[in-house]
Design an enzyme around this catalytic site. Structure first.
Site, PDB file in Angstrom:
ATOM      1  CB  ALA A  35      -0.933  -0.029   1.212  1.00 28.27           C
ATOM      2  N   GLY A  36       1.895   1.305   0.784  1.00 27.48           N
ATOM      3  CA  GLY A  36       2.718   2.520   0.855  1.00 27.48           C
ATOM      4  C   GLY A  36       3.463   2.759  -0.448  1.00 27.48           C
ATOM      5  NE  ARG A  76      -3.210  -4.648  -6.371  1.00 32.26           N
ATOM      6  CZ  ARG A  76      -2.512  -5.299  -5.442  1.00 32.26           C
ATOM      7  NH1 ARG A  76      -1.307  -4.872  -5.095  1.00 32.26           N
ATOM      8  NH2 ARG A  76      -3.002  -6.369  -4.848  1.00 32.26           N
ATOM      9  CB  CYS A 146       1.482  -9.710   3.353  1.00 33.70           C
ATOM     10  SG  CYS A 146       1.404  -9.117   1.633  1.00 33.70           S
ATOM     11  CB  SER A 148       3.445  -4.813   5.847  1.00 33.23           C
ATOM     12  OG  SER A 148       3.447  -3.611   6.581  1.00 33.23           O
ATOM     13  CB  ALA A 150       3.929  -0.131   8.131  1.00 35.29           C
ATOM     14  CG  ASP A 215      -3.501  -3.536   1.529  1.00 33.90           C
ATOM     15  OD1 ASP A 215      -3.151  -4.569   2.130  1.00 33.90           O
ATOM     16  OD2 ASP A 215      -2.874  -3.061   0.566  1.00 33.90           O
ATOM     17  CG  ASN A 225      -2.668  -6.574   5.730  1.00 34.65           C
ATOM     18  OD1 ASN A 225      -2.145  -5.741   4.982  1.00 34.65           O
ATOM     19  ND2 ASN A 225      -1.943  -7.513   6.310  1.00 34.65           N
ATOM     20  CE  LYS A 226      -1.636  -9.761  -0.262  1.00 32.41           C
ATOM     21  NZ  LYS A 226      -2.255  -9.646  -1.610  1.00 32.41           N
ATOM     22  CE  LYS A 251       0.010   1.899   4.096  1.00 30.68           C
ATOM     23  NZ  LYS A 251       1.081   1.127   4.711  1.00 30.68           N
TER      24      LYS A 251
END
Ligand code: RUB
Length: 325
Positions: A35-36, A76, A146, A148, A150, A215, A225-226, A251
């Site tokens: 996402a970032g 997306r 996943c 991430s 962060a 996300d 999230n994932k 987010k």
């Protein structure tokens, strides 16, 4: 991307030189994901658009950049960082245009806003890492899912402050983003173990904390999230293992305050089964949703760059975000 491909470890990059069409394709095809990263890529593409615009009419320029924003937002559907990033940059453009500023001034304001967004995004990782890292205890075994940035920032911080942590990475089918996380953390010197996603419950009694990215965060504190995050969270909750979600404030999803739900992206069947398999068994249906929703009761805290909040306080962040847009 597949488990047999060499791992291209994504980096935390700043402003990059990329045009809108290329950024759109890279995000859509997941050559850049997370996402970032996609939010920063979109902001970079808006800067590139301004840098290369040859249009001399301010109305035409304004229309063209708004169209570019629309295109980038559509690359997306789930990570709200993408529309938020685009909207934060274009809010400055709109304000300048509506004030009657000259074309050069509108361009300058847009470039500054794009650079500021990227800078603030990178700065947020450091803060999230610092705040989240403090909540990890000496000797903890921490599970993540996943890829991430962060969440990785929290884990690196805990490692760097000498807490002697161990990290368990869910491999994150079907695209194995967990392998990237494991590679990044191993390169950083962390003690890392990969497990298959369905092994979480088997290992949960060895786990002290769970950390994941986001996300989108909804107004009720629910986390998108994932796929597999909600399963991890449910298992963690059952075992009284606390889940920390690491999420920059861009987010949080403003539209959820007005009743919208976060759309969940569903990707191609070939990410799950080979083309050959699908051709051999044309009557088999495959579903491939790539995100899921974790209810707020299974989340301990959300770590943002503005501080740590309980999921119940998500609306406070959303109200601030709405003022920015
Ligand atoms: C990535 C994913 C990540 C979040 C947060 O999914 O779910 O956990 O985007 O990442 P995908 P970050 O690979 O499908 O984009 O903290 O890097 O923004």
């Amino acid at each position: 991307m597949s488990k047999s491909e060499p791992i291209n470890i994504p980096t935390v990059s700043g402003v990059v030189d990329i045009d809108v069409d290329t950024a759109y394709t890279q995000i859509k095809d997941m050559r850049i994901h997370g996402a970032g990263r996609i939010a920063r890529l979109a902001a970079s593409a808006l800067k590139n658009f301004v840098d290369n615009s040859k249009v001399s009419d301010r109305d035409q320029f304004f229309k063209n950049i708004m169209d570019s924003g629309e295109k980038l937002r559509s690359a997306r559907p789930t990570a709200v960082s993408l529309p938020n990033g685009v909207n934060i940059v274009l809010a400055s453009t709109k304000k300048s245009y509506n004030l009657g500023d000259s074309l050069d001034d509108i361009k300058e304001v847009t470039i500054n806003a794009a650079e500021k967004f990227v800078h603030d995004s990178l700065d947020a990782y450091n803060k999230i890492g610092e705040y989240g890292g403090k909540r990890i205890r000496n000797g903890d075994t921490v599970i993540t899912i996943c890829n991430s940035e962060a969440a990785i920032s929290v884990l690196k911080n805990a490692h760097d402050t000498g807490k002697g942590i161990k990290i368990v990475c869910c491999e994150t089918r079907p695209l194995f983003q967990g392998h990237k996380t494991a590679a990044t953390l191993a390169k950083h010197g962390c003690d890392v173990t990969i497990i298959i996603d369905s092994a979480v419950r088997k290992f949960i009694d060895k786990i002290d904390r769970a950390v994941c990215g986001a996300d989108a965060v909804a107004v009720n504190g629910a986390l998108v999230n994932k796929i597999g995050t909600s399963q991890l969270a449910a298992i963690a909750h059952e075992a009284r293992v606390k889940l920390m979600a690491a999420a920059e404030t861009y987010k949080f999803y403003p539209d959820t305050m007005f009743g919208e739900l976060t759309p969940i992206e569903e990707r191609d069947a070939t990410e799950v089964c080979s083309e050959e398999y699908l051709k051999t068994y044309p009557n088999i249906k495959v579903r491939n949703p790539v995100f899921d929703v974790t209810p707020p009761e299974n989340i301990d805290v959300i770590v943002t760059e503005k501080g740590i909040i309980p999921p119940a306080n998500a609306s406070l962040i959303i109200k601030e975000l709405i003022e920015l847009l």
